[in-house]
Design a protein around this motif. Structure first.
Motif, PDB file in Angstrom:
ATOM      1  N   PHE A 178       0.843  -1.192   0.000  1.00 57.84           N
ATOM      2  CA  PHE A 178       0.000   0.000   0.000  1.00 57.84           C
ATOM      3  C   PHE A 178       0.880   1.245   0.000  1.00 57.84           C
ATOM      4  N   THR A 179       0.464   2.252  -0.764  1.00 58.51           N
ATOM      5  CA  THR A 179       1.186   3.519  -0.845  1.00 58.51           C
ATOM      6  C   THR A 179       0.456   4.574  -0.031  1.00 58.51           C
ATOM      7  N   LEU A 180       1.191   5.203   0.874  1.00 56.94           N
ATOM      8  CA  LEU A 180       0.638   6.279   1.688  1.00 56.94           C
ATOM      9  C   LEU A 180       1.252   7.602   1.225  1.00 56.94           C
TER      10      LEU A 180
ATOM     11  N   LEU B 250      -1.418   6.694   9.169  1.00 58.85           N
ATOM     12  CA  LEU B 250      -1.462   5.240   8.982  1.00 58.85           C
ATOM     13  C   LEU B 250      -2.269   4.523  10.059  1.00 58.85           C
TER      14      LEU B 250
ATOM     15  N   PRO C 115       6.597   9.628  -0.492  1.00 53.77           N
ATOM     16  CA  PRO C 115       5.596   8.611  -0.139  1.00 53.77           C
ATOM     17  C   PRO C 115       6.167   7.536   0.782  1.00 53.77           C
TER      18      PRO C 115
ATOM     19  N   HIS D 153      -7.427   3.760   3.103  1.00 50.89           N
ATOM     20  CA  HIS D 153      -7.179   5.170   2.810  1.00 50.89           C
ATOM     21  C   HIS D 153      -5.892   5.325   1.991  1.00 50.89           C
ATOM     22  N   CYS D 154      -5.265   4.189   1.701  1.00 48.47           N
ATOM     23  CA  CYS D 154      -4.039   4.170   0.895  1.00 48.47           C
ATOM     24  C   CYS D 154      -4.363   3.637  -0.496  1.00 48.47           C
ATOM     25  N   THR D 155      -3.359   3.661  -1.368  1.00 46.01           N
ATOM     26  CA  THR D 155      -3.493   3.126  -2.722  1.00 46.01           C
ATOM     27  C   THR D 155      -2.662   1.858  -2.841  1.00 46.01           C
TER      28      THR D 155
END
Length: 738
Positions: free
Chosen positions: A196-198, A274, A207, A244-246
């Motif tokens: 996951f990317t935040l 996070l 990021p 909420h991440c990608t």
């Protein structure tokens, strides 16, 4: 961070899932923090070839990232560190498959691969490593018994010494470790994770990535429906806002990242985005956390030395830039110049712990205290002991930082940690030669899964496995400390695995952590700050030596006072090394010891014990008014000799502007005074135990070396306040959970 072993790393043990009342609610996470952009492919490619090609490894934070991914544990990291893994994978893959001509076009403009001969050398090493790995796996899967597997390896021509490139046959073991590390980047098992990317609103160019094992997500509800609090059910179950991440679907495509000074302040902000906060869920839905974190540390005095190095490198790069003719070369050099300029800006910030300035680190610890339920925090960071630890865990007004969770470190002083480079545990041509092989073949593979074992002293997988055991005993606590701090000195021996106190389910996995004797490196040693405590407690065996007469019974002696009464040191067994004598006073300190009686040890043993903290970044002075020991480097006619006024000066290098910093020792025996010096980042034993040089007035020479301490008054503050054994640690931690 020079060699760190930091570290990497954990007492998550007694506080984790099924051991105590938090069944099913305790989560574990490995966290990483980046300091500067020195762990990039640019740092590798900017190195110069010195005639014997020794490939540079990745940095200490990248080491821990690789270790965690191979051991299938969740990781939260800046994307820049993952980019480092990807870039070194691309380098290894290109070297193993592309032609020298193509490699010259791709990497020929870099400092490291400017010469075609260097490309050829590295290429042949990468090709050989990949062949060896593929052949090893082939034999492993084709043979059902250890005997047939060993036979197949022994008779495989690829494992013959002549099959290895000459550059490896004549290189030291470190070269092979680095090649294995590059191979690890090439075959990193990222397919076992959902990534996951935040993205942070205030820092879109920095990021973060969250690696979650797919096995952990299988049991979570896969729905995007949000509750009243705005969280999905699986976010509540995990305690992490993953929806909420990608999701990152192309992990080997590097994310765009850049570096600036603000990155040092991002970790509290990233954690805020996070983690699911306590106030966002009901009390029964709150997750408890056991966290391990690794980040670089810098103590202000070493920053000055690093600035000098950067100035030298930049001067050379700028000269090459001015002479470069083609645009591509100029662009590559400019990137390297800019990277070092970023690091220069960071070094002006001086003290760094866990990749953060101290005020940011305090905000991070406060977040763990107030916003989530933290049951244990373990960390590895260079130079984070001593005065650095005191400064880190205090508020702006000087009062101690109040935390309700234990903090565990494996750093004893203001000094770098030793670094253990992880690599896949199969050997080159030496692996079939019993006299050369450092490990038995049986310990190189997991025979149940037919896979290669990761060779690293850090064992997150074992740590979490121990944490899930229903019964936590002092014996398993020792094993946990070893998984956290590989060089943790404990009384555990191989026979301990037969104890009923160690669960049978973990004996096999623990076996390779244990040796017949304790392993102690003074820089790396476990210490715990209990909730409400103002100082850390050293996890024994160790002794606090004060103004009272003492008899040494442990491998580590902490000197707590400026003036110390006589100390008696005797061997506990025939192979026991001399106990390390370490200053427990943070910062610059001097210790005056009335007498040391050590008839079982040589003068060299005593000097080695006084200088056991390698690369100490603050000056220390030890003076033994009378020393009785065995002679091995003075002109003494008796087996036992008596020295008067033995001075040992451990230099930080901060006062040495134009020369290599050194340690000094001065010893007077009879009418003669002897002197010897050695580089501060080398062990005294490297000097070959040669005779000291005879000097004239030893007292005058010692007085001159004492000058930096003349105006110094030792502080009453202590980093280490007491010593506890693993049983006491267990008792304290259990009491926190009731």
């Amino acid at each position: 961070m020079k060699r760190i072993k930091s570290l990497v790393t954990l007492l998550i043990f007694a506080i984790s899932a099924n051991a105590f009342p938090f069944v099913g609610s305790t989560r574990e996470l490995v966290m990483l923090s980046e300091y500067g952009d020195n762990e990039t492919i640019l740092s590798t490619l900017a190195r110069s070839y010195d005639g014997t090609f020794q490939p540079n490894g990745l940095g200490a934070a990248s080491d821990i990232l690789l270790t965690a991914l191979y051991q299938d544990v969740p990781v939260f990291t800046p994307a820049a560190l993952w980019n480092t893994i990807v870039q070194h994978k691309q380098l290894f893959d290109a070297m193993a498959t592309n032609s020298v001509h193509d490699l010259k076009k791709q990497y020929g403009t870099t400092s490291l691969f400017a010469k075609t001969a260097t490309i050829k050398t590295f290429k042949e090493q990468c090709v050989y490593a990949r062949k060896l790995h593929d052949r090893f796996i082939k034999h492993l899967r084709a043979n059902n018994t250890k005997q047939t597997f060993k036979y197949a390896l022994k008779h495989d021509a690829l494992y013959n010494e002549l099959s290895a490139p000459a550059s490896l046959r004549h290189a030291d073991w470190t070269c092979w470790e680095h090649i294995m590390q590059y191979l690890m980047c090439s075959i990193v098992p990222v397919e076992r994770f959902t990534i996951f990317t935040l993205m942070l609103k205030d820092a879109p160019d920095c990021p973060f990535l969250l690696f979650l094992p797919k096995t952990a997500l299988k049991t979570m509800p896969n729905t995007s429906a949000k509750t009243v609090s705005g969280l999905t059910q699986r976010e509540i179950n995990l305690g992490l806002k993953i929806d909420h991440c990608t999701e990152l679907t192309q992990p080997f495509n590097c994310l765009e990242t850049s570096f600036n000074d603000t990155q040092l302040d991002l970790m509290p902000q990233a954690c805020n985005a996070l983690f699911v906060h306590k106030h966002e869920v009901t009390q029964s839905e709150r997750q408890t956390w056991c966290l391990y974190m690794m980040g670089h540390g810098v103590y202000d005095q070493v920053a000055k030395d690093r600035l000098k190095t950067i100035n030298t490198i930049q001067k050379r790069l700028k000269k090459n830039y001015a002479m470069a003719l083609d645009t591509q070369t100029k662009e590559t050099l400019k990137q390297q110049i800019d990277a070092y300029e970023s690091e220069r800006a960071l070094l002006r910030l001086n003290n760094i712990v866990l990749g953060m300035p101290l005020d940011t680190a305090r905000r991070f610890f406060t977040f763990l205290e107030k916003e989530i339920i933290t049951k244990a925090f373990l960390f590895t960071s260079c130079s984070s002991g001593g005065q650095q630890a005191i400064d880190t865990f205090k508020n702006a007004d000087g009062s101690p930082l109040q935390l309700s969770y234990p903090v565990i470190t494996d750093t004893l002083a203001e000094a770098p940690l030793l670094r253990a480079i992880p690599h896949l545990a199969f050997h080159n041509f030496d692996c079939t030669q019993p006299t050369n092989c450092p490990l038995d073949i049986e310990h190189l593979v997991d025979w149940e899964t037919k896979t290669i074992i990761l060779d690293t002293p850090y064992d997150f997988e074992l740590l979490f496995k121990l944490a899930r055991e229903k019964q936590i005993t002092p014996e398993t606590m020792d094993l946990m400390l070893r998984a956290f701090a590989p060089t943790h000195a404990c009384k555990t021996h191989g026979t301990m695995l037969q104890s009923a106190a160690v669960p049978a389910t973990i004996r096999k996995q623990c076996k390779r952590l244990l040796t017949s004797e304790c392993c102690l490196h003074t820089n790396n040693h476990c210490a715990i700050r209990f909730p409400g405590a103002k100082t850390f407690s050293l996890v024994g065996p160790a002794q606090m030596i004060n103004e009272k007469q003492s008899a040494a019974t442990t491998p580590l002696l902490m000197l707590t006072q400026e003036n110390t009464a006589p100390i008696t040191i005797k061997k506990q067994n025939t192979t026991a090394p001399c106990p390390a004598l370490v200053s427990a006073i943070p910062g610059k300190a001097r210790h005056m010891i009335d007498m040391v009686h050590a008839p079982d040890y040589t003068l060299t043993d005593i000097i080695t014990a006084l200088s056991s903290c390698e690369e100490l970044l603050v000056p220390k002075c030890f003076c033994i008014k009378q020393l009785t020991c065995r002679d091995n480097c003075l002109e003494c006619t008796n087996k036992i000799c008596t020295c008067t006024n033995l001075y040992c000066f451990i230099s930080s290098g901060a006062d040495q502007d134009d020369q290599t910093p050194v340690n000094h020792v001065i010893a007077t025996h009879g009418a003669r005074t002897y002197h010897h010096c050695w580089e501060f980042d080398k062990p005294f034993s490297d000097n070959g135990y040669a005779l000291f040089d005879i000097i004239g007035d030893g007292q005058e020479y010692a007085t001159r070396l004492m000058q930096p301490f003349a105006e110094h008054k030792n502080s009453c503050k202590q980093f280490i306040g007491s010593v506890v054994d693993t049983g006491e640690v267990l008792y304290q931690v259990r009491s926190l959970l009731r």
